[in-house]
Scaffold this motif. Sequence first.
Motif: not given
Length: 300
Positions: A84-110
């Motif tokens: 409901e709050i999201a303003r982005g064209e794309l939406v990703c989810f992450c669990d608060s006990d996990d983590s992501v690498s620095s290229s997580w979003l870049q690979d999606f965008i590319d």
Amino acid sequence: MTCNPSPKISVVVPVYNTERYLPTCIESILNQNYRNFELILIDDGSTDKSADIIHDFKSRGGGEIIVFHQPNKGVSAARNKGIEIARGELVCFCDSDDSVSSSWLQDFIDNYEKGISLLSQGYIELQEDKTATKKVILPAGDYTTSDYFNLSKGITLGYLWCKCFRKDIIAAHGIRFDESVSLCEDLLFSTEYILACDRIRNLAVANYSYWKQDYGKKYKAVDTFGSSLKLLELYPRLDIAPSSVHYVRIFDSLYHSLKGDIKGLRFRIFLQKIRRIKASRAYPLVHMSENKLRRIFCIL
């Protein structure tokens, strides 16, 4: 990060009592190579120090961090608030006990382009002590909905955090997390969304580190009857093999929910659902061969 009135990606993180892992999670998201995103942290009534951790990161001047607090309503309600709050064209989810690498979003965008309804990638599985146990990567390529279902074979299908969703598809089809179920809410959401897709692109990369807990023990007492019925109604709309693992898992779950209750209300509800699906000529009952599954339908 400075305030951006029009972020390309919204990253939604539901938070509930994860003070031990939350700082690592937030830092990994803020450390993305791709910068045009907003981070939405939904505190679902945490009773530990999670709320303090969230406000500490917010106070550092991160204009792209959006914080919302609500009484404890469950992970589905938290994710729905994030959508409901999201303003982005794309939406990703992450669990608060996990983590992501620095290229997580870049690979999606590319790999995002016109005509792509969903982006998916692999993940790294971590054991209890957070050490890596395996990397899960599926073949890269563009897939139809049924091909993607058969490709995932229950491996990545229900996982939200290895996917990048389009906000316009979510909005156009009114897709939300079912707040009435306690388990498989992510699989229900993904299935509904995939049914609305035209083309799905899978990436042969793994940027998400997923902490695989002992869910068999954690959710041993959780009732899956409601979510299994909903999935049973969705799956016939897909052109997937009746003997696929997707159906087998649903019927196995229903078997354990219904055994010993053949004359009860649940079984009557189940029969009504089955008869409606069979009437649509989309139900693969005759192809089921496992004895355990047949016993479910012994009085059909």
